[in-house]
Design a protein around this motif. Structure first.
Motif, PDB file in Angstrom:
ATOM      1  N   UNK B  88       0.819  -1.200   0.000  1.00 64.50           N
ATOM      2  CA  UNK B  88       0.000   0.000   0.000  1.00 64.50           C
ATOM      3  C   UNK B  88       0.866   1.269   0.000  1.00 64.50           C
ATOM      4  N   UNK B  89       0.821   2.016  -1.079  1.00 64.27           N
ATOM      5  CA  UNK B  89       1.519   3.298  -1.131  1.00 64.27           C
ATOM      6  C   UNK B  89       2.937   3.260  -1.627  1.00 64.27           C
ATOM      7  N   UNK B  90       3.513   2.084  -1.763  1.00 65.37           N
ATOM      8  CA  UNK B  90       4.945   2.001  -2.085  1.00 65.37           C
ATOM      9  C   UNK B  90       5.224   1.839  -3.578  1.00 65.37           C
ATOM     10  N   UNK B  91       4.207   1.892  -4.396  1.00 64.94           N
ATOM     11  CA  UNK B  91       4.406   1.669  -5.828  1.00 64.94           C
ATOM     12  C   UNK B  91       5.426   2.629  -6.448  1.00 64.94           C
ATOM     13  N   UNK B  92       5.393   3.951  -6.150  1.00 64.23           N
ATOM     14  CA  UNK B  92       6.377   4.841  -6.768  1.00 64.23           C
ATOM     15  C   UNK B  92       7.829   4.457  -6.428  1.00 64.23           C
ATOM     16  N   UNK B  93       8.052   4.016  -5.182  1.00 62.19           N
ATOM     17  CA  UNK B  93       9.412   3.641  -4.787  1.00 62.19           C
ATOM     18  C   UNK B  93       9.868   2.413  -5.549  1.00 62.19           C
ATOM     19  N   UNK B  94       8.978   1.453  -5.700  1.00 61.24           N
ATOM     20  CA  UNK B  94       9.325   0.243  -6.433  1.00 61.24           C
ATOM     21  C   UNK B  94       9.590   0.559  -7.899  1.00 61.24           C
ATOM     22  N   UNK B  95       8.787   1.467  -8.454  1.00 57.56           N
ATOM     23  CA  UNK B  95       8.986   1.864  -9.847  1.00 57.56           C
ATOM     24  C   UNK B  95      10.343   2.536 -10.025  1.00 57.56           C
ATOM     25  N   UNK B  96      10.759   3.322  -9.030  1.00 54.92           N
ATOM     26  CA  UNK B  96      12.069   3.965  -9.086  1.00 54.92           C
ATOM     27  C   UNK B  96      13.167   2.909  -9.196  1.00 54.92           C
ATOM     28  N   UNK B  97      13.024   1.859  -8.367  1.00 47.32           N
ATOM     29  CA  UNK B  97      14.010   0.782  -8.413  1.00 47.32           C
ATOM     30  C   UNK B  97      14.031   0.100  -9.758  1.00 47.32           C
ATOM     31  N   UNK B  98      12.861  -0.127 -10.342  1.00 46.74           N
ATOM     32  CA  UNK B  98      12.780  -0.813 -11.629  1.00 46.74           C
ATOM     33  C   UNK B  98      13.422   0.035 -12.723  1.00 46.74           C
ATOM     34  N   UNK B  99      13.094   1.297 -12.716  1.00 42.18           N
ATOM     35  CA  UNK B  99      13.631   2.193 -13.738  1.00 42.18           C
ATOM     36  C   UNK B  99      15.150   2.325 -13.612  1.00 42.18           C
ATOM     37  N   UNK B 127       8.874  11.113  -6.193  1.00 39.23           N
ATOM     38  CA  UNK B 127       8.853  10.633  -7.582  1.00 39.23           C
ATOM     39  C   UNK B 127       8.767  11.831  -8.531  1.00 39.23           C
ATOM     40  N   UNK B 128       7.889  12.774  -8.194  1.00 38.58           N
ATOM     41  CA  UNK B 128       7.731  13.982  -9.012  1.00 38.58           C
ATOM     42  C   UNK B 128       9.023  14.790  -9.010  1.00 38.58           C
ATOM     43  N   UNK B 129       9.635  14.891  -7.846  1.00 40.70           N
ATOM     44  CA  UNK B 129      10.855  15.689  -7.703  1.00 40.70           C
ATOM     45  C   UNK B 129      11.980  15.152  -8.575  1.00 40.70           C
ATOM     46  N   UNK B 130      12.074  13.813  -8.659  1.00 36.88           N
ATOM     47  CA  UNK B 130      13.208  13.224  -9.378  1.00 36.88           C
ATOM     48  C   UNK B 130      13.031  13.313 -10.888  1.00 36.88           C
ATOM     49  N   UNK B 131      11.820  13.484 -11.354  1.00 36.68           N
ATOM     50  CA  UNK B 131      11.541  13.472 -12.790  1.00 36.68           C
ATOM     51  C   UNK B 131      11.996  12.175 -13.433  1.00 36.68           C
ATOM     52  N   UNK B 132      11.622  11.086 -12.818  1.00 39.41           N
ATOM     53  CA  UNK B 132      11.926   9.755 -13.314  1.00 39.41           C
ATOM     54  C   UNK B 132      10.960   9.435 -14.443  1.00 39.41           C
ATOM     55  N   UNK B 133      11.453   8.821 -15.496  1.00 45.15           N
ATOM     56  CA  UNK B 133      10.598   8.530 -16.640  1.00 45.15           C
ATOM     57  C   UNK B 133       9.605   7.426 -16.295  1.00 45.15           C
ATOM     58  N   UNK B 134       8.389   7.824 -16.038  1.00 45.47           N
ATOM     59  CA  UNK B 134       7.342   6.849 -15.728  1.00 45.47           C
ATOM     60  C   UNK B 134       5.992   7.536 -15.853  1.00 45.47           C
ATOM     61  N   UNK B 135       4.964   6.737 -15.869  1.00 44.72           N
ATOM     62  CA  UNK B 135       3.609   7.293 -15.894  1.00 44.72           C
ATOM     63  C   UNK B 135       2.940   6.887 -14.603  1.00 44.72           C
ATOM     64  N   UNK B 136       2.380   7.836 -13.906  1.00 42.44           N
ATOM     65  CA  UNK B 136       1.665   7.487 -12.676  1.00 42.44           C
ATOM     66  C   UNK B 136       0.218   7.911 -12.799  1.00 42.44           C
TER      67      UNK B 136
END
Lengths: 389, 307, 197
Positions: B88-99, B127-136
């Motif tokens: 719950x809530x950790x999806x952006x962090x996991x996406x950061x790791x994947x990217x 996630x927004x701050x880092x400007x990581x290439x992803x769609x949320x």
């Protein structure tokens, strides 16, 4: 992915290193290419060192916004095929517990360095205290088994980190390195083996050739043995459509987990105890009194055994390098017919003393030597030896 | 099949839209566990269509799915998308790791309002701050649907829920404002009542090299609509209309349409008029910012002495 | 087991930790002895009180230090700040032949009562470094030279190798001169001790 292999290995030979740095170098040698972490004393040197070294080898070191994010980023990186690790201390570990359970149940391999300090997270907190030993065993919601290794010097922090990565790849579970505040900040000379020798020891992350096979641990119907396939990788053919280790109903949604699944996750480690449980012995052949120790107290125990032996007391030392899983059978054998068992631990609870009590017959006294925020002087242990001798 | 979890389907089904969903591919029919009138069916169908129309390889776009009703979207989205259910809530962090573990991947994060703005607020901001290439995607239904209709951080002022039985008295959070402040480079909001806009925004986000945040207003009839009147959001408008409970899909969609204001219109409206309204449109599309993994590659170049 | 317990105390920025690292490098890397070093870290290492401890075992067979923490009474104590000086008692140093030495900086510490009752060598390190070599950073090397001579744990070659490893090439000559100076101070001190006996 590691792109620059030249800088990955240090010059072979002797190096003077801090424990945390030795751990980081061990991780690099093992092929780690992702680190996600959040600074916390006393593990900060790990993230500091890796944020310099990982970009050099083409890896990635990320300082995340909190511990929850760091552990999630680590399992994210592991999902796409990077060997990943994180390092933290007790308070960070408490936050990470939720995700550790998820990773263990999804069989996502990663290495976790816990530089233990005294808890809770507020107050004066930067002293060594082995208070996460029990927490590691049951870290999180859900049933699973982890592997935990306890090094006692900087050389072992380097070597056991490589071993930890190998265990993670083989058994697909979180592997813990239980360092502590003192060990992490200790400077010692370590001996780095040549590149070829390290590479011989390292198990690389690989995809299996058969991409249509099972992706989680299962029991082979014919041989009855647990088979742990290589970890799946997102973005390749070898990945389940839905990454969840659960059966699914006719509509495709997950259904409650039957016991076989939990059995598989726990027993894949338990049946391999002989390979996982590393131990060491010192003068136990004729010992009447036995010291069982792990981590830093082992160093004091060696000295205590030596001094006691000079005085004619037959003492031996049994050292647990792997704490979890606890090898009941081996310990049971070792504690047989002993006059007394002494368990020096850097905590008051005596997590391992409890385990030893479990496997010892009722007649043998088990003497705990608790100590917090500082570790045992050889004399502390010697005193207890003399008491029971 | 039993005992191993759903497998990765190897073949593409014949019907491009209907059977390209996961369950359609497995069973050749359409099924879902969503309530009648739920918006998630629309969203997943649009998601699948976008991939089919654009001819993209869903394997390069792993789906990171948070916890909420929308977790069951896994059945309806594209059959060859690789999905992982996170905590719950950790999806952006996991996406950061994947990217960052493999920069060829572009994670697509599914999260709800409680997931992204409640428990995972910190991860969302960073996630927004880092400007990581992803769609949320933030699926905003203004309620905690899966647990049975508790107030969410996005619940409208004055709305009723099981934990605010008298009325919601806290001010709501605006995910878009947070995303803008935190520095996401593509920020848009739309609703399920505007499906073509949704597809347009999604296609833009897929092409955008940076963090894309798309908030979608979606109806929850069972837990939100049935308990609330469709005058919600019109408190300050003094409209003399028939006021009734939003207990059907049609009413709820109508309410969403009525309760949204286009960004161009919103410029001419004051705070009082915009109270409890949803402003929709593209808020930011900034292609000048450098993406995180590209930024990190520069660091790698410096570290390796190439720069 | 021939353990040497070394404690260095001063305030942050004086080079306490660098000195301890130089000692362990010389003893373990170049002399091949078992040694460990620990230091104050995080907030404690900046400003205020800063300390570092080194344990060296002269026994060649010893593969590791069994108890890696330095214990009072110490064999060698290097005190560089007023605070460290006020904390120190006579019992903190070993009262034996050839051990239990105190090295202190007379230019930063005004009053040091304990120093009168133990085998102590006081050098105005900061002042001398500034006057003779132009920068107070050379104080560390003076101390290192004096320590090398008094402690006799590691050889002069090992010490010089260590200095080469630690200091930048541009200041190597000055550092070696400072080291030589410290060594002479140490030698003189040992001679006066011998004469007194």
């Amino acid at each position: 992915m590691i792109s620059n292999d030249e800088k990955r290995f240090l010059e072979p030979g002797k190096h003077l290193m801090m424990g945390n740095v030795a751990m980081s170098e061990g991780a690099l040698s093992a092929g780690a290419s992702f680190f996600g972490g959040y600074p916390i004393t006393p593990s900060t040197e790990v993230i500091e060192h890796l944020s310099k070294r990982l970009p050099e080898v083409g890896g990635c070191c990320m300082q995340m916004e909190d511990e929850l994010a760091s552990i999630n980023s680590v399992i994210g990186a592991s999902l796409v095929g990077a060997k990943a690790l994180t390092a933290t201390s007790g308070p960070g570990f408490s936050l990470m517990a939720e995700t550790i359970s998820m990773a263990a149940n999804l069989e996502i391999p990663f290495v976790f360095c816990d530089v233990q300090r005294n808890g809770p997270g507020n107050g004066y907190v930067t002293e060594p205290h082995h208070n996460d030993i029990g927490f590691v065993r049951f870290a999180g919601n859900g049933e699973f088994q982890v592997i935990a290794l306890a090094p006692m010097n900087c050389q072992e922090l380097f070597d056991l980190t490589i071993t930890a990565f190998n265990f993670a790849e083989t058994y697909r579970c979180p592997v813990f390195i239980l360092s502590d505040a003192y060990l992490g900040h200790l400077h010692e000379v370590i001996n780095i083996p040549p590149k070829e020798e390290i590479l011989k020891r390292v198990i690389p992350r690989e995809l299996p050739e058969d991409t249509s096979g099972r992706m989680f641990t299962y029991k082979d119907r014919v041989s009855g043995e647990y088979v742990t396939p290589k970890p799946p990788q997102m973005g390749t053919e070898y990945c389940p459509g839905l990454f969840i280790h659960q059966p699914h109903g006719p509509d495709g949604l997950p259904t409650p987990k039957p016991m076989e699944f939990i059995e598989a996750i726990i027993d894949k480690i338990n049946i391999n105890k002989d390979k996982i449980c590393l131990t060491d012995t010192y003068k136990i052949e004729d010992a009447e009194i036995l010291i069982i120790a792990y981590g830093l107290p082992v160093r004091s125990s060696y000295r205590a055994v030596d001094i006691a032996r000079k005085e004619g007391i037959k003492v031996g030392l049994f050292r647990l390098i792997t704490i979890w899983p606890f090898h009941d059978e081996v310990v049971k054998e070792v504690v047989k017919n002993k006059k007394a068992i002494i368990v020096p631990e850097l905590n008051y609870t005596g997590y391992i003393a409890e385990q030893v009590e479990r496997v010892t017959d009722l007649k043998t006294p088990i003497i705990r030597v608790p100590k917090v925020c500082e570790f045992h002087h050889p004399n502390d242990i010697l005193e207890k030896i003399k008491e029971v001798a | 099949m039993s005992g191993v979890g759903p497998m990765y389907p190897q073949e593409k089904p014949e019907h491009p839209y209907l059977e390209s969903s996961y369950v359609g591919n497995l069973l050749g029919n359409y099924s879902s566990r969503f309530c009648a009138g739920c918006g998630y069916g629309i969203i997943s169908q649009l998601y699948t269509r976008t991939f089919e129309d654009e001819g993209l390889d869903p394997k390069k776009y792993p789906l990171i799915i948070g916890i909420g009703c929308y977790s069951q979207i896994i059945l309806l989205v594209h059959h060859s998308a690789q999905k992982i259910l996170t905590l719950h809530g950790r999806a952006p962090a996991l996406a950061t790791g994947i990217r960052m573990g493999n920069p060829k991947m572009k994670p697509i994060i599914f999260s709800g309002d409680g997931d992204a703005l409640g428990i995972g607020g910190n991860h969302f901001v960073h996630l927004c701050r880092r400007n990581l290439n992803c769609v949320m995607f933030i699926f905003n239904n203004g309620i905690y649907g899966m647990t049975g209709g508790q107030a969410a951080p996005t619940t409208l002022f004055g709305a009723k829920s099981t934990t605010t039985p008298y009325r919601m008295f806290e001010r709501r959070i605006d995910g878009i404002e947070i995303a803008l402040a935190a520095g996401a480079t593509y920020v848009a909001r739309t609703t399920v009542a505007h499906p073509r806009t949704f597809m347009k925004y999604f296609k833009t986000a897929l092409k955008h090299n940076g963090t894309s945040i798309i908030e979608i207003i979606t109806p929850c009839i069972t837990n939100f609509g049935r308990k609330n009147l469709d005058s919600l959001g019109n408190e300050n408008m003094n409209l003399e209309e028939d006021i009734s409970k939003m207990d059907s899909a049609g009413k709820m969609i109508e309410w969403i349409k009525k309760n949204t204001v286009r960004i161009n219109q919103a410029k001419f409206m004051d705070e009082r008029e915009l109270f409890n309204k949803y402003v929709i449109g593209e808020f930011r599309h900034d292609t000048s910012q450098i993406e995180y993994s590209e930024q990190y590659n520069r660091i790698k170049d410096i570290a390796q002495g190439r720069r | 087991m021939a353990r040497y317990e070394i404690r260095i105390i001063g305030f942050g920025g004086q080079g306490v930790i660098t000195l301890s690292k130089m000692i362990i490098t010389a003893a373990s890397l170049y002399e091949g002895l078992a040694a460990t070093q620990t230091e104050a870290y995080s907030a404690a290492a900046r400003g205020g009180k800063c300390w570092a401890e080194v344990v060296v075992d002269l026994d060649q067979d010893q593969s590791q230090i069994d108890y890696p923490k330095a214990l009072a009474p110490y064999d060698f104590s290097i005190v560089l700040s007023e605070e460290g000086a006020s904390e120190m008692k006579k019992g903190d140093l070993k009262d034996e032949k050839n051990t239990g030495f105190l090295l202190w900086d007379t230019s930063t510490i005004k009053k040091f009562r304990t120093a009168k009752r133990v085998k102590a060598l006081g050098i105005p390190i900061q002042k001398l470094a500034l006057e003779k070599f132009g920068n107070s950073v050379f104080g560390n090397t003076i101390l290192f030279g004096a320590f090398m001579k008094i402690s006799n744990i590691f050889s002069e070659e090992a010490a010089i190798e260590t200095i080469k490893k630690f200091v930048p090439e541009s200041t190597l000559d000055t550092n070696l001169k400072a080291f030589e100076f410290g060594k002479q101070k140490g030698e003189k001190f040992l001679q006066t001790l011998m004469e007194a006996n």
